[in-house]
Design a protein around this motif. Structure first.
Motif, PDB file in Angstrom:
ATOM      1  N   PRO A  64       0.480  -1.048   0.279  1.00  0.00           N
ATOM      2  CA  PRO A  64      -0.024  -0.054  -0.006  1.00  0.00           C
ATOM      3  C   PRO A  64       0.487   1.444   0.153  1.00  0.00           C
ATOM      4  N   GLY A  65       0.597   2.028  -0.471  1.00  0.00           N
ATOM      5  CA  GLY A  65       1.187   3.118  -1.069  1.00  0.00           C
ATOM      6  C   GLY A  65       3.120   2.722  -1.890  1.00  0.00           C
ATOM      7  N   VAL A  66       3.188   2.188  -1.836  1.00  0.00           N
ATOM      8  CA  VAL A  66       4.634   1.873  -2.953  1.00  0.00           C
ATOM      9  C   VAL A  66       4.227   1.449  -4.035  1.00  0.00           C
ATOM     10  N   LEU A  67       5.095   2.657  -5.018  1.00  0.00           N
ATOM     11  CA  LEU A  67       5.133   2.230  -6.580  1.00  0.00           C
ATOM     12  C   LEU A  67       6.706   1.812  -6.874  1.00  0.00           C
ATOM     13  N   LEU A  68       6.832  -0.015  -6.679  1.00  0.00           N
ATOM     14  CA  LEU A  68       7.857   0.648  -8.343  1.00  0.00           C
ATOM     15  C   LEU A  68       7.967   0.517  -9.212  1.00  0.00           C
ATOM     16  N   ILE A 103       7.649   6.213  -4.670  1.00  0.00           N
ATOM     17  CA  ILE A 103       8.202   5.482  -5.636  1.00  0.00           C
ATOM     18  C   ILE A 103       9.800   5.508  -5.546  1.00  0.00           C
ATOM     19  N   VAL A 104       9.352   4.058  -6.205  1.00  0.00           N
ATOM     20  CA  VAL A 104      11.043   3.170  -5.775  1.00  0.00           C
ATOM     21  C   VAL A 104      11.057   2.504  -7.445  1.00  0.00           C
ATOM     22  N   GLU A 105      12.514   3.542  -8.010  1.00  0.00           N
ATOM     23  CA  GLU A 105      12.489   2.963  -9.289  1.00  0.00           C
ATOM     24  C   GLU A 105      13.415   2.018  -9.165  1.00  0.00           C
ATOM     25  N   LEU A 106      12.951   0.847 -10.349  1.00  0.00           N
ATOM     26  CA  LEU A 106      13.432   0.147 -10.619  1.00  0.00           C
ATOM     27  C   LEU A 106      14.811   0.067 -12.444  1.00  0.00           C
ATOM     28  N   ALA A 149      18.515  -6.457  -5.188  1.00  0.00           N
ATOM     29  CA  ALA A 149      18.371  -6.216  -3.659  1.00  0.00           C
ATOM     30  C   ALA A 149      17.314  -4.407  -3.601  1.00  0.00           C
ATOM     31  N   ILE A 150      17.294  -4.440  -4.227  1.00  0.00           N
ATOM     32  CA  ILE A 150      15.548  -3.172  -4.313  1.00  0.00           C
ATOM     33  C   ILE A 150      13.927  -3.757  -4.125  1.00  0.00           C
ATOM     34  N   TYR A 155       9.939  -5.839  -0.379  1.00  0.00           N
ATOM     35  CA  TYR A 155       9.059  -7.178   0.207  1.00  0.00           C
ATOM     36  C   TYR A 155       9.812  -7.297   0.608  1.00  0.00           C
ATOM     37  N   PRO A 156      10.278  -7.019   1.937  1.00  0.00           N
ATOM     38  CA  PRO A 156      10.972  -7.150   3.699  1.00  0.00           C
ATOM     39  C   PRO A 156      10.297  -8.853   3.527  1.00  0.00           C
ATOM     40  N   GLY A 157      11.187  -9.837   3.882  1.00  0.00           N
ATOM     41  CA  GLY A 157      11.088 -10.900   4.253  1.00  0.00           C
ATOM     42  C   GLY A 157      10.982 -12.151   3.711  1.00  0.00           C
ATOM     43  N   ARG A 158      10.744 -11.608   2.240  1.00  0.00           N
ATOM     44  CA  ARG A 158      10.937 -12.733   1.686  1.00  0.00           C
ATOM     45  C   ARG A 158      12.307 -12.593   0.822  1.00  0.00           C
ATOM     46  N   ARG A 159      12.503 -13.801   0.388  1.00  0.00           N
ATOM     47  CA  ARG A 159      13.536 -14.336  -0.682  1.00  0.00           C
ATOM     48  C   ARG A 159      13.332 -14.271  -2.073  1.00  0.00           C
TER      49      ARG A 159
END
Length: 187
Positions: A64-68, A103-106, A149-150, A155-159
């Motif tokens: 919610p609220g975080v866009l890649l 906005i998180v740029e990938l 890494a991004i 997605y904290p906690g996910r491999r």
């Protein structure tokens, strides 16, 4: 919900569609309450094997609220201008609760071309699964590791597991494209 005008309103794909009809259908079938209409997708996605702008090459909502957002950093690539305009577009959008997106740029991989011209390789086209993320890889260790890494950070906690997606992209798709999940309404 993120959609692109060039896909949902394509007369060859949806001959009687307009925005209102598409939004009603998205609400009915998957419970979408807020639809954001992107004006277009990546450049090569309009070629022979492309999908005419599928959103899963461009952007996704990680939480919610975080866009890649796919980012093409090389000014020589035609998607450099496309992704800059899409970033400006998303800076004016809000999520379903009315908040501005983080906005998180990938960034795209460093490779820019193949035998057919500029590529649209995108790490945005990944799949989130129980406990993990299946990420696209493009045989470029520095770029692939940076993307992993991004993805791990949003997605904290996910491999995050990276697989070679070049054969899939050569036919106009990606990991997300070939794994079309069916969410439950209200999930």
């Amino acid at each position: 919900m993120l959609v692109t005008e060039t896909v949902q309103l394509d007369p060859g794909r949806n001959p009687h569609a307009d925005r209102a009809r598409v939004e009603v259908e998205l609400a009915r079938t998957i419970g979408a309450t807020h639809v954001i209409w992107l004006p277009r997708g990546l450049t090569r996605d309009y070629d022979e094997f492309g999908t005419r702008g599928h959103v899963d090459m461009v952007a996704t909502i990680a939480s919610p609220g975080v866009l890649l957002l796919h980012s093409q950093e090389d000014p020589a690539h035609p998607d450099h201008a496309v992704t800059a305009s899409l970033r400006a577009f998303f800076e004016r959008q809000q999520d379903a609760t009315g908040r501005a997106f983080e906005i998180v740029e990938l960034p795209a991989p460093a490779e820019l071309r193949d035998e057919r011209g500029f590529v649209d390789h995108s790490y945005v086209n990944h799949l989130v699964v129980n406990g993990g993320v299946i990420a696209c890889g493009f045989g470029q260790p520095a770029s692939d590791e940076r993307a992993a890494a991004i993805l791990a950070s949003v997605y904290p906690g996910r491999r995050v597991v990276t697989v070679d997606a070049r054969p899939i992209f050569a036919r106009g798709g990606g990991i997300h494209c070939i794994t079309q999940q069916q969410p439950a309404v209200g999930a």
